[in-house]
Motif scaffolding. Structure first.
Motif, PDB file in Angstrom:
ATOM      1  N   MET A   1       0.840  -1.193   0.000  1.00  0.00           N
ATOM      2  CA  MET A   1       0.000   0.000   0.000  1.00  0.00           C
ATOM      3  C   MET A   1       0.884   1.255   0.000  1.00  0.00           C
ATOM      4  O   MET A   1       1.959   1.264   0.600  1.00  0.00           O
ATOM      5  CB  MET A   1      -0.912   0.022   1.220  1.00  0.00           C
ATOM      6  CG  MET A   1      -1.857  -1.176   1.334  1.00  0.00           C
ATOM      7  SD  MET A   1      -3.163  -1.153   0.104  1.00  0.00           S
ATOM      8  CE  MET A   1      -4.202   0.133   0.794  1.00  0.00           C
ATOM      9  N   THR A   2       0.428   2.292  -0.685  1.00  0.00           N
ATOM     10  CA  THR A   2       1.139   3.571  -0.749  1.00  0.00           C
ATOM     11  C   THR A   2       0.281   4.642  -0.097  1.00  0.00           C
ATOM     12  O   THR A   2      -0.910   4.748  -0.402  1.00  0.00           O
ATOM     13  CB  THR A   2       1.439   3.955  -2.198  1.00  0.00           C
ATOM     14  OG1 THR A   2       2.249   2.944  -2.794  1.00  0.00           O
ATOM     15  CG2 THR A   2       2.162   5.288  -2.260  1.00  0.00           C
ATOM     16  N   ARG A   3       0.869   5.433   0.780  1.00  0.00           N
ATOM     17  CA  ARG A   3       0.141   6.518   1.440  1.00  0.00           C
ATOM     18  C   ARG A   3       0.224   7.767   0.567  1.00  0.00           C
ATOM     19  O   ARG A   3       1.319   8.245   0.253  1.00  0.00           O
ATOM     20  CB  ARG A   3       0.725   6.788   2.816  1.00  0.00           C
ATOM     21  CG  ARG A   3      -0.085   7.829   3.603  1.00  0.00           C
ATOM     22  CD  ARG A   3       0.467   8.004   4.991  1.00  0.00           C
ATOM     23  NE  ARG A   3      -0.342   8.919   5.778  1.00  0.00           N
ATOM     24  CZ  ARG A   3      -0.080   9.257   7.051  1.00  0.00           C
ATOM     25  NH1 ARG A   3       0.991   8.730   7.657  1.00  0.00           N
ATOM     26  NH2 ARG A   3      -0.862  10.093   7.696  1.00  0.00           N
ATOM     27  N   VAL A   4      -0.958   8.289   0.162  1.00  0.00           N
ATOM     28  CA  VAL A   4      -1.048   9.464  -0.706  1.00  0.00           C
ATOM     29  C   VAL A   4      -1.646  10.595   0.119  1.00  0.00           C
ATOM     30  O   VAL A   4      -2.734  10.463   0.701  1.00  0.00           O
ATOM     31  CB  VAL A   4      -1.922   9.186  -1.953  1.00  0.00           C
ATOM     32  CG1 VAL A   4      -2.028  10.441  -2.804  1.00  0.00           C
ATOM     33  CG2 VAL A   4      -1.323   8.051  -2.755  1.00  0.00           C
ATOM     34  N   GLN A   5      -0.944  11.758   0.153  1.00  0.00           N
ATOM     35  CA  GLN A   5      -1.404  12.916   0.919  1.00  0.00           C
ATOM     36  C   GLN A   5      -1.371  14.161   0.046  1.00  0.00           C
ATOM     37  O   GLN A   5      -0.529  14.282  -0.854  1.00  0.00           O
ATOM     38  CB  GLN A   5      -0.522  13.127   2.163  1.00  0.00           C
ATOM     39  CG  GLN A   5      -0.598  12.001   3.187  1.00  0.00           C
ATOM     40  CD  GLN A   5       0.359  12.227   4.345  1.00  0.00           C
ATOM     41  OE1 GLN A   5       1.557  12.367   4.139  1.00  0.00           O
ATOM     42  NE2 GLN A   5      -0.178  12.265   5.555  1.00  0.00           N
ATOM     43  N   GLY A   6      -2.296  15.083   0.312  1.00  0.00           N
ATOM     44  CA  GLY A   6      -2.326  16.335  -0.437  1.00  0.00           C
ATOM     45  C   GLY A   6      -3.517  17.185  -0.037  1.00  0.00           C
ATOM     46  O   GLY A   6      -4.361  16.769   0.775  1.00  0.00           O
ATOM     47  N   ASP A   7      -3.580  18.383  -0.596  1.00  0.00           N
ATOM     48  CA  ASP A   7      -4.643  19.346  -0.288  1.00  0.00           C
ATOM     49  C   ASP A   7      -5.582  19.493  -1.480  1.00  0.00           C
ATOM     50  O   ASP A   7      -5.161  19.424  -2.642  1.00  0.00           O
ATOM     51  CB  ASP A   7      -4.051  20.724   0.049  1.00  0.00           C
ATOM     52  CG  ASP A   7      -3.191  20.675   1.311  1.00  0.00           C
ATOM     53  OD1 ASP A   7      -3.495  19.823   2.167  1.00  0.00           O
ATOM     54  OD2 ASP A   7      -2.257  21.481   1.414  1.00  0.00           O
ATOM     55  N   LEU A   8      -6.885  19.703  -1.167  1.00  0.00           N
ATOM     56  CA  LEU A   8      -7.878  20.065  -2.184  1.00  0.00           C
ATOM     57  C   LEU A   8      -8.084  21.572  -2.098  1.00  0.00           C
ATOM     58  O   LEU A   8      -8.534  22.090  -1.078  1.00  0.00           O
ATOM     59  CB  LEU A   8      -9.198  19.331  -1.924  1.00  0.00           C
ATOM     60  CG  LEU A   8      -9.143  17.810  -1.952  1.00  0.00           C
ATOM     61  CD1 LEU A   8     -10.524  17.239  -1.662  1.00  0.00           C
ATOM     62  CD2 LEU A   8      -8.636  17.303  -3.278  1.00  0.00           C
ATOM     63  N   LYS A   9      -7.740  22.296  -3.156  1.00  0.00           N
ATOM     64  CA  LYS A   9      -7.828  23.753  -3.152  1.00  0.00           C
ATOM     65  C   LYS A   9      -8.683  24.243  -4.328  1.00  0.00           C
ATOM     66  O   LYS A   9      -8.875  23.536  -5.302  1.00  0.00           O
ATOM     67  CB  LYS A   9      -6.436  24.375  -3.244  1.00  0.00           C
ATOM     68  CG  LYS A   9      -5.535  24.027  -2.069  1.00  0.00           C
ATOM     69  CD  LYS A   9      -4.184  24.702  -2.213  1.00  0.00           C
ATOM     70  CE  LYS A   9      -3.274  24.384  -1.023  1.00  0.00           C
ATOM     71  NZ  LYS A   9      -1.951  25.038  -1.160  1.00  0.00           N
ATOM     72  N   ILE A  10      -9.161  25.498  -4.184  1.00  0.00           N
ATOM     73  CA  ILE A  10      -9.843  26.167  -5.290  1.00  0.00           C
ATOM     74  C   ILE A  10      -8.940  27.277  -5.809  1.00  0.00           C
ATOM     75  O   ILE A  10      -7.822  27.465  -5.323  1.00  0.00           O
ATOM     76  CB  ILE A  10     -11.218  26.709  -4.844  1.00  0.00           C
ATOM     77  CG1 ILE A  10     -11.071  27.676  -3.675  1.00  0.00           C
ATOM     78  CG2 ILE A  10     -12.136  25.572  -4.462  1.00  0.00           C
ATOM     79  CD1 ILE A  10     -12.392  28.283  -3.236  1.00  0.00           C
ATOM     80  N   ILE A  11      -9.376  28.058  -6.764  1.00  0.00           N
ATOM     81  CA  ILE A  11      -8.525  28.988  -7.488  1.00  0.00           C
ATOM     82  C   ILE A  11      -7.931  30.061  -6.581  1.00  0.00           C
ATOM     83  O   ILE A  11      -6.853  30.604  -6.835  1.00  0.00           O
ATOM     84  CB  ILE A  11      -9.315  29.633  -8.651  1.00  0.00           C
ATOM     85  CG1 ILE A  11      -8.365  30.373  -9.599  1.00  0.00           C
ATOM     86  CG2 ILE A  11     -10.402  30.534  -8.110  1.00  0.00           C
ATOM     87  CD1 ILE A  11      -7.396  29.470 -10.278  1.00  0.00           C
ATOM     88  N   THR A  12      -8.626  30.400  -5.466  1.00  0.00           N
ATOM     89  CA  THR A  12      -8.113  31.422  -4.555  1.00  0.00           C
ATOM     90  C   THR A  12      -7.077  30.868  -3.601  1.00  0.00           C
ATOM     91  O   THR A  12      -6.526  31.603  -2.788  1.00  0.00           O
ATOM     92  CB  THR A  12      -9.266  32.038  -3.756  1.00  0.00           C
ATOM     93  OG1 THR A  12      -9.927  30.996  -3.028  1.00  0.00           O
ATOM     94  CG2 THR A  12     -10.262  32.727  -4.672  1.00  0.00           C
ATOM     95  N   GLY A  13      -6.829  29.563  -3.651  1.00  0.00           N
ATOM     96  CA  GLY A  13      -5.834  28.967  -2.788  1.00  0.00           C
ATOM     97  C   GLY A  13      -6.367  28.472  -1.469  1.00  0.00           C
ATOM     98  O   GLY A  13      -5.642  27.869  -0.689  1.00  0.00           O
ATOM     99  N   THR A  14      -7.645  28.740  -1.188  1.00  0.00           N
ATOM    100  CA  THR A  14      -8.225  28.286   0.069  1.00  0.00           C
ATOM    101  C   THR A  14      -8.650  26.831  -0.046  1.00  0.00           C
ATOM    102  O   THR A  14      -8.759  26.277  -1.144  1.00  0.00           O
ATOM    103  CB  THR A  14      -9.442  29.144   0.443  1.00  0.00           C
ATOM    104  OG1 THR A  14     -10.396  29.064  -0.628  1.00  0.00           O
ATOM    105  CG2 THR A  14      -9.046  30.586   0.639  1.00  0.00           C
ATOM    106  N   ALA A  15      -8.913  26.201   1.105  1.00  0.00           N
ATOM    107  CA  ALA A  15      -9.285  24.779   1.124  1.00  0.00           C
ATOM    108  C   ALA A  15     -10.670  24.594   0.519  1.00  0.00           C
ATOM    109  O   ALA A  15     -11.588  25.359   0.786  1.00  0.00           O
ATOM    110  CB  ALA A  15      -9.259  24.258   2.561  1.00  0.00           C
ATOM    111  N   GLU A  16     -10.817  23.573  -0.321  1.00  0.00           N
ATOM    112  CA  GLU A  16     -12.106  23.234  -0.925  1.00  0.00           C
ATOM    113  C   GLU A  16     -13.042  22.681   0.157  1.00  0.00           C
ATOM    114  O   GLU A  16     -12.623  21.937   1.032  1.00  0.00           O
ATOM    115  CB  GLU A  16     -11.900  22.189  -2.024  1.00  0.00           C
ATOM    116  CG  GLU A  16     -13.145  21.454  -2.488  1.00  0.00           C
ATOM    117  CD  GLU A  16     -14.158  22.405  -3.124  1.00  0.00           C
ATOM    118  OE1 GLU A  16     -15.342  22.063  -3.143  1.00  0.00           O
ATOM    119  OE2 GLU A  16     -13.755  23.495  -3.587  1.00  0.00           O
TER     120      GLU A  16
END
Length: 357
Positions: A1-16
Motif C-alpha cells: 500500500m502507498t500513502r497518498v497525501q495532499g490538499d484540495l484547493k480552489i482557485i483562490t488557494g483556500t481549502a475546498e
C-alpha cells in the motif's frame, strides 16, 4: 500500500469545502493474491486535506461536496510507499498524453498498412495476369514451332525464330510468376499486419465501450469516468395554454341506463341546501332542536291558538293558577252546610242548617 497525501484547493488557494472523497480503481485488474474490482470506497476530508492508503496503479479520485460529486481526477499511484497527491495526478496526465500519442500513431500505421496491403494485392493480381498472358503467348509460339517443324526446309528458319521467341516468352513468364509469388508473400505479410492492426483496433473499441459502461446519472448531473457534468436541468418554462373542454353532451354518452331506481341512503343535514335553520328556540320557520339536557326553549310571549300547538311552562302555570283561583272563588261562593239537632239561637250568614228527623 502507498500513502497518498495532499490538499484540495480552489482557485483562490483556500481549502475546498469537500466533506469526503470517493476513490476506485480505473479498471478491474489482477493484483498479487487476488482481483482488484473498480468499486468506490469513501474517505472523509478534513480542512481540505486528503490522506489515503492506496494500492499502486491507476485509479480515479472524486471529490464530494454537499453530498454530490463535484469533480474527478485520474491518479497513478507509485510503489514508493508514500506519494503526494500532486505527483500522482501529474503521473496520470503524463500517461494520458503517452496513450493518446500511441493511439494516434497506431491509427496512422494502421491506415498505411491497409493502403500497402491493397497496393500489394493489386500488384500481385497484375503480375498474375501478365504471367498468364506470357504463358498463353508461349503456348501459341510452341504450337507455331511444331507446325513449322513439319514444314519444308524453307520454314526451318521461321521455326527457329519462333522457338527463340517462345523461349523468351517462357523466360518472361517465369520472371512474372516469380514476381507474382513475391508480391503474394508481401500481400500475406500485409494481411497479417492488417489482422494485428484490426485486433488493436478492437482493443481500442473495447476500451471505448468500457468508457460507455462507466457513464451514469446522478440526479441532473452526468458522470463519465468519474467526472461530473454541470447541472443539466434548465429553468422551468411558462405554463401552456389550457386545452379544450372534454365534456360530453347527454346524448353523446353511450351505455346510459334507462331507469334510475332509488336506493336506500342517508344524508347529513349539511348536505341539504334548502334545510330551514336549526335552533333551540321555537322561532317561526325553524327546526327546533333540544339541548343536551333534553329541553326546548319556547317564546314566553307566544300563545297557542290550536289544540295541536305546543306551549311553554309559564303559559301552563298561568292557566293552572287562574283555574285554581276560579275554583277557590266558586267554593267560597257556596253556602256552608251544618247539621244541628235544633235551630240555633243566632243564625250565621251563608250557613245552611240541617236538622235530621
Amino acid at each position: 500500500m502507498t500513502r497518498v497525501q495532499g490538499d484540495l484547493k480552489i482557485i483562490t488557494g483556500t481549502a475546498e469545502a469537500a466533506t469526503e472523497v470517493r476513490v476506485r480503481s480505473k479498471v478491474s485488474r489482477p493484483v498479487p493474491g487476488g482481483w482488484l474490482m473498480d468499486m468506490s470506497d469513501r474517505r472523509p476530508v478534513f480542512d481540505g486535506k486528503v490522506d489515503l492508503e492506496l494500492l499502486p496503479g491507476a485509479c480515479v479520485l472524486v471529490a464530494i461536496s454537499g453530498g454530490l460529486p463535484s469533480e474527478a481526477v485520474d491518479l497513478i499511484v507509485p510503489e514508493s510507499g508514500t506519494a503526494t497527491l500532486e505527483s500522482c495526478i501529474r503521473a496520470a496526465e503524463a500517461a494520458g498524453d503517452l496513450e493518446r500519442d500511441a493511439l494516434d500513431e497506431l491509427r496512422r500505421d494502421f491506415g498505411a498498412w491497409i493502403d500497402e496491403a491493397r497496393a500489394s494485392v493489386g500488384a500481385a493480381d497484375g503480375s498474375a495476369k501478365a504471367a498468364k498472358a506470357e504463358a498463353d503467348k508461349a503456348k501459341g509460339s510452341a504450337d507455331a514451332a511444331g507446325k513449322s517443324a513439319t514444314s519444308a526446309d524453307s520454314s526451318a528458319s521461321a521455326a527457329k525464330t519462333s522457338a527463340d521467341s517462345a523461349g523468351k516468352s517462357a523466360t518472361a513468364a517465369a520472371s512474372s510468376a516469380s514476381a507474382a509469388k513475391a508480391d503474394a508473400g508481401k500481400a500475406a505479410t500485409s494481411a497479417t499486419e492488417a489482422s494485428n492492426s484490426a485486433k488493436s483496433a478492437k482493443a481500442d473499441a473495447d476500451r471505448a465501450e468500457g468508457v460507455v459502461d462507466s457513464v451514469d446519472w446522478h440526479n441532473d448531473r452526468l458522470l463519465v469516468m468519474g467526472k461530473a457534468s454541470p447541472p443539466l436541468t434548465g429553468p422551468r418554462g411558462e405554463k401552456g395554454e389550457p386545452g379544450t373542454s372534454g365534456a360530453s353532451t347527454w346524448e353523446a354518452i353511450a351505455g346510459k341506463p334507462t331507469k334510475f331506481p332509488p336506493e336506500s341512503h342517508k344524508h347529513k343535514m349539511a348536505d341539504i341546501s334548502d334545510l330551514p335553520q336549526v335552533s333551540p328556540y321555537g322561532d317561526p320557520n325553524t327546526i327546533m332542536q333540544r339541548s343536551s339536557s333534553g329541553h326546548a326553549i319556547l317564546n314566553a310571549n307566544a300563545t297557542p291558538t290550536s289544540i295541536a300547538h305546543v306551549t311553554h311552562k309559564k303559559y301552563v302555570d298561568d292557566r293552572d293558577a287562574a283555574t285554581l283561583a276560579e275554583a277557590k272563588a266558586l267554593v267560597e261562593s257556596r253556602a256552608t252546610v251544618k247539621q244541628v239537632t235544633s235551630p240555633p239561637a243566632t243564625f250565621e250568614p251563608g250557613v245552611l242548617y240541617v236538622i235530621p228527623e
